[in-house]
Motif scaffolding. Structure first.
Motif, mmCIF file in Angstrom:
data_model
loop_
_atom_site.group_PDB
_atom_site.id
_atom_site.type_symbol
_atom_site.label_atom_id
_atom_site.label_comp_id
_atom_site.label_asym_id
_atom_site.label_seq_id
_atom_site.Cartn_x
_atom_site.Cartn_y
_atom_site.Cartn_z
ATOM 1 N N PHE A 101 51.104 85.277 119.018
ATOM 2 C CA PHE A 101 49.666 85.052 118.958
ATOM 3 C C PHE A 101 49.079 85.593 117.662
ATOM 4 O O PHE A 101 48.225 84.964 117.032
ATOM 5 C CB PHE A 101 48.961 85.719 120.141
ATOM 6 C CG PHE A 101 49.487 85.276 121.470
ATOM 7 C CD1 PHE A 101 50.341 86.079 122.202
ATOM 8 C CD2 PHE A 101 49.148 84.034 121.978
ATOM 9 C CE1 PHE A 101 50.840 85.672 123.432
ATOM 10 C CE2 PHE A 101 49.646 83.609 123.204
ATOM 11 C CZ PHE A 101 50.491 84.428 123.929
ATOM 12 N N PRO A 122 42.027 89.648 121.093
ATOM 13 C CA PRO A 122 42.378 89.615 122.525
ATOM 14 C C PRO A 122 43.879 89.732 122.778
ATOM 15 O O PRO A 122 44.287 90.112 123.872
ATOM 16 C CB PRO A 122 41.887 88.235 122.978
ATOM 17 C CG PRO A 122 40.872 87.825 121.984
ATOM 18 C CD PRO A 122 41.311 88.434 120.680
ATOM 19 N N TYR A 123 44.691 89.407 121.769
ATOM 20 C CA TYR A 123 46.127 89.338 121.984
ATOM 21 C C TYR A 123 46.853 90.645 121.696
ATOM 22 O O TYR A 123 48.087 90.699 121.763
ATOM 23 C CB TYR A 123 46.711 88.176 121.156
ATOM 24 C CG TYR A 123 46.057 86.864 121.536
ATOM 25 C CD1 TYR A 123 45.136 86.251 120.703
ATOM 26 C CD2 TYR A 123 46.319 86.274 122.769
ATOM 27 C CE1 TYR A 123 44.506 85.067 121.073
ATOM 28 C CE2 TYR A 123 45.689 85.092 123.150
ATOM 29 C CZ TYR A 123 44.785 84.490 122.298
ATOM 30 O OH TYR A 123 44.165 83.333 122.663
ATOM 31 N N ARG A 155 49.876 83.381 114.717
ATOM 32 C CA ARG A 155 49.020 82.194 114.717
ATOM 33 C C ARG A 155 47.634 82.526 114.177
ATOM 34 O O ARG A 155 47.084 81.835 113.325
ATOM 35 C CB ARG A 155 48.925 81.682 116.152
ATOM 36 C CG ARG A 155 48.195 80.382 116.327
ATOM 37 C CD ARG A 155 48.283 79.944 117.783
ATOM 38 N NE ARG A 155 47.610 78.692 117.983
ATOM 39 C CZ ARG A 155 46.317 78.568 118.245
ATOM 40 N NH1 ARG A 155 45.581 79.647 118.356
ATOM 41 N NH2 ARG A 155 45.759 77.376 118.387
ATOM 42 N N TYR A 160 48.743 93.182 132.349
ATOM 43 C CA TYR A 160 48.943 92.008 133.208
ATOM 44 C C TYR A 160 50.274 91.315 132.955
ATOM 45 O O TYR A 160 50.944 90.904 133.884
ATOM 46 C CB TYR A 160 47.780 91.035 133.067
ATOM 47 C CG TYR A 160 46.557 91.524 133.793
ATOM 48 C CD1 TYR A 160 45.376 91.771 133.122
ATOM 49 C CD2 TYR A 160 46.591 91.768 135.164
ATOM 50 C CE1 TYR A 160 44.264 92.247 133.787
ATOM 51 C CE2 TYR A 160 45.485 92.246 135.833
ATOM 52 C CZ TYR A 160 44.316 92.488 135.137
ATOM 53 O OH TYR A 160 43.224 92.957 135.794
ATOM 54 N N ILE A 161 50.654 91.212 131.690
ATOM 55 C CA ILE A 161 51.933 90.568 131.389
ATOM 56 C C ILE A 161 53.063 91.360 132.033
ATOM 57 O O ILE A 161 54.001 90.785 132.590
ATOM 58 C CB ILE A 161 52.178 90.465 129.865
ATOM 59 C CG1 ILE A 161 51.095 89.629 129.186
ATOM 60 C CG2 ILE A 161 53.566 89.927 129.577
ATOM 61 C CD1 ILE A 161 51.267 88.152 129.314
ATOM 62 N N ASN A 172 37.899 88.012 116.069
ATOM 63 C CA ASN A 172 37.288 88.423 117.330
ATOM 64 C C ASN A 172 37.921 87.755 118.547
ATOM 65 O O ASN A 172 38.205 88.398 119.552
ATOM 66 C CB ASN A 172 35.800 88.077 117.250
ATOM 67 C CG ASN A 172 34.981 88.781 118.286
ATOM 68 O OD1 ASN A 172 35.337 89.850 118.743
ATOM 69 N ND2 ASN A 172 33.867 88.168 118.654
ATOM 70 N N SER A 173 38.116 86.434 118.472
ATOM 71 C CA SER A 173 38.647 85.732 119.636
ATOM 72 C C SER A 173 40.032 85.146 119.396
ATOM 73 O O SER A 173 40.702 84.776 120.355
ATOM 74 C CB SER A 173 37.682 84.631 120.087
ATOM 75 O OG SER A 173 37.529 83.662 119.081
ATOM 76 N N GLU A 204 56.724 92.044 121.159
ATOM 77 C CA GLU A 204 57.196 90.728 121.583
ATOM 78 C C GLU A 204 56.077 89.934 122.227
ATOM 79 O O GLU A 204 56.012 88.717 122.113
ATOM 80 C CB GLU A 204 58.372 90.884 122.553
ATOM 81 C CG GLU A 204 59.643 91.372 121.872
ATOM 82 C CD GLU A 204 60.702 91.843 122.865
ATOM 83 O OE1 GLU A 204 60.363 92.590 123.807
ATOM 84 O OE2 GLU A 204 61.854 91.468 122.687
ATOM 85 N N ILE A 205 55.207 90.631 122.934
ATOM 86 C CA ILE A 205 54.086 89.940 123.577
ATOM 87 C C ILE A 205 53.114 89.429 122.531
ATOM 88 O O ILE A 205 52.742 88.252 122.516
ATOM 89 C CB ILE A 205 53.351 90.876 124.570
ATOM 90 C CG1 ILE A 205 54.259 91.222 125.752
ATOM 91 C CG2 ILE A 205 52.054 90.224 125.053
ATOM 92 C CD1 ILE A 205 53.687 92.271 126.697
ATOM 93 N N ALA A 250 45.195 93.478 123.240
ATOM 94 C CA ALA A 250 44.393 94.323 124.140
ATOM 95 C C ALA A 250 45.297 94.935 125.200
ATOM 96 O O ALA A 250 46.195 94.272 125.716
ATOM 97 C CB ALA A 250 43.314 93.472 124.807
ATOM 98 N N ARG A 269 44.766 95.568 128.211
ATOM 99 C CA ARG A 269 44.745 94.920 129.521
ATOM 100 C C ARG A 269 45.665 93.697 129.571
ATOM 101 O O ARG A 269 46.208 93.370 130.625
ATOM 102 C CB ARG A 269 43.334 94.563 129.983
ATOM 103 C CG ARG A 269 42.643 93.416 129.294
ATOM 104 C CD ARG A 269 41.202 93.364 129.774
ATOM 105 N NE ARG A 269 40.815 92.052 130.257
ATOM 106 C CZ ARG A 269 40.029 91.210 129.606
ATOM 107 N NH1 ARG A 269 39.547 91.543 128.433
ATOM 108 N NH2 ARG A 269 39.717 90.037 130.123
ATOM 109 N N LEU A 270 45.861 93.069 128.425
ATOM 110 C CA LEU A 270 46.804 91.952 128.379
ATOM 111 C C LEU A 270 48.207 92.462 128.669
ATOM 112 O O LEU A 270 48.938 91.871 129.466
ATOM 113 C CB LEU A 270 46.766 91.256 127.017
ATOM 114 C CG LEU A 270 47.788 90.136 126.848
ATOM 115 C CD1 LEU A 270 47.485 88.962 127.760
ATOM 116 C CD2 LEU A 270 47.839 89.649 125.394
ATOM 117 N N THR A 303 37.693 84.254 114.094
ATOM 118 C CA THR A 303 39.157 84.144 114.135
ATOM 119 C C THR A 303 39.758 85.500 114.496
ATOM 120 O O THR A 303 40.724 85.571 115.257
ATOM 121 C CB THR A 303 39.702 83.620 112.796
ATOM 122 O OG1 THR A 303 39.114 82.349 112.530
ATOM 123 C CG2 THR A 303 41.213 83.463 112.834
#
Lengths: 213, 214
Positions: free
Chosen positions: A138, A112-113, A141, A121-122, A107-108, A133-134, A115, A117-118, A105
């Motif tokens: 996530f 990732p939310y 959740r 890209y956003i 790790n993935s 805000e980004i 990172a 690099r996210l 939960t």
């Protein structure tokens, strides 16, 4: 495996959550290791120098007897099998599965939310939005799901009253420099209790990035 | 009488597909329960008990215990059904197989799931999912290619099927079908993928072979 002539080297950046998990595991297993610092905020993992060491350009990487291992969960399973003292996982397959689901939960479902690099890209698509805000929806959740798991199965620590690998994932998920500015543990009562208990343990002590030579 | 093993699955969910492949390879009998992610069934009150993390896959054991997270489910099945081994004996090789799975599980898949797209599409009017995923995952596919180059035989790691294959095939299949992955850019991935995808355990698990396929 005997530890007398073992060479363990951790490629890491202090304070960052993913490599921090591995240094906690090594400390819980009482394994001596050298740290090699890779400047993640500056993208040093992509440098030619680091690529010579690890062509996958990934941190954390654990070098053990000349072999390069990556991915904190894979490293945890390896360490558990090769160094059976100070167990990181509970006994039964079912209990192990619960502990693994907590780790995954994080790790993935969480990591990732936040990172970088996210964000990169956003920001190609949406200019006027900040990291908070980004990541916020996530992380909410993911941490809510994690809180539910720990509420159900936790005691003093994430799984019952013994420290497990789940704690090594959960603690940096709040205290890591790459995430602590984005989330407050106060919102998650079951996780808060666990994190505050872990604050007291020397194996979980924060190592400041400036302490890296 | 105890109930059968139950897998909560969606035909197009690559995470569910991983578990369908593993159950096929290990010849484990199970009852599929279909959750329509597109219609938001995973979020509904009706399924809140069955899907504790509001996601698929979820594996319900015969005694009603619920397992979540595909990697955790895979490890459980490997321990309980050891007959058809999906992890090598050698500890370092085992770690490499797991590392490969985790690259896909946590380094790639989170950036192409529905929650990511649903969120972005609130902000970006003409959001191109294909372009986004291709950009996000380009270097990760290159990493998978490097790993396969070092380790492959007929399959991802040597000539025996491992968990790596169970994670690779859904990832590549989804990327080709939904995100226009040009697999010819990754020749080793292509070779291994082609060796795997038509094997019965893999074929029967693919999206268009599922009863809930639309």
């Amino acid at each position: 495996m005997s530890t007398s002539r073992l060479a363990i080297r951790l490629y890491t950046y202090r304070g960052y959550s993913a490599p921090w998990r591995v240094s906690i595991m090594l400390k819980l297993k009482q394994l001596h290791y050298q740290s090699f610092f890779v400047n993640l905020p500056k993208g040093e993992q992509l440098s030619n120098m680091y690529s010579q060491i690890n062509p996958l350009q990934i941190v954390p990487t654990l070098e053990i007897n000349g072999e390069l291992l990556h991915e904190s969960m894979a490293i945890a399973e390896y360490l558990e099998e090769e160094f059976p003292r100070n167990k990181l996982f509970p006994k039964s397959p079912l209990e192990k599965s619960i502990v693994r689901s907590m780790c995954e939960t994080v790790n993935s479902g969480i990591h990732p939310y936040h990172a970088s690099r996210l964000y990169r890209y956003i920001h190609n698509y949406v200019n006027d939005i900040n990291r908070q805000e980004i990541s916020e929806p996530f992380l909410e959740r993911g941490f809510t799901a994690l809180n539910t798991l720990v509420e159900k199965h936790g005691g003093d620590y994430a799984f019952g009253n013994q420290v497990t690998i789940a704690d090594a994932f959960i603690y940096p998920a709040f205290r890591g420099d790459d995430v602590s500015y984005l989330v407050s543990v106060d919102k998650y009562p079951a996780l808060k209790r666990v994190v505050e208990n872990l604050d007291k343990l020397p194996e979980f002590a924060y190592e400041h990035p400036d302490s890296q030579g | 009488m105890q109930q059968k093993l139950r897998l909560y699955t969606y035909f197009r969910s690559s995470t569910s597909q991983r578990i369908r492949i593993i159950l096929n390879l290990k010849e484990i009998d199970y009852e599929p329960k279909f959750i329509n992610l597109l219609q938001g069934e995973h979020k509904s009150e009706n399924h809140s008990q069955e899907l504790p993390n509001q996601a698929v896959p979820a594996l319900h054991l015969q005694d009603g215990t619920i397992l979540i997270e595909s990697m955790a489910i895979a490890e459980y099945l490997e321990e309980i059904y050891p007959e058809k081994k999906l992890l090598p004996q050698d500890p370092v090789l085992k770690a490499k197989v797991r590392g490969f799975c985790e690259l896909i599980n946590s380094g790639m898949h989170p950036y192409q799931n529905l929650i990511m797209f649903e969120w972005i599409e609130k902000y970006v009017e003409k959001f191109d999912r294909v372009e986004f995923v291709q950009n996000m995952l380009k270097s990760e596919f290159q990493t998978l290619e490097k790993l396969l180059l070092q380790n492959h035989g007929k399959y991802s790691f040597g000539d025996e099927i491992t968990l790596a294959d169970c994670f690779l095939v859904p990832q590549v299949m989804g990327a080709i079908a939904r995100f226009k992955l040009d697999i010819s850019l990754f020749p080793t991935i292509q070779e291994v993928y082609n060796n795997l995808k038509d094997l019965p355990s893999f074929y029967k698990a693919q999206p268009d072979q599922q009863p809930d396929f639309k």
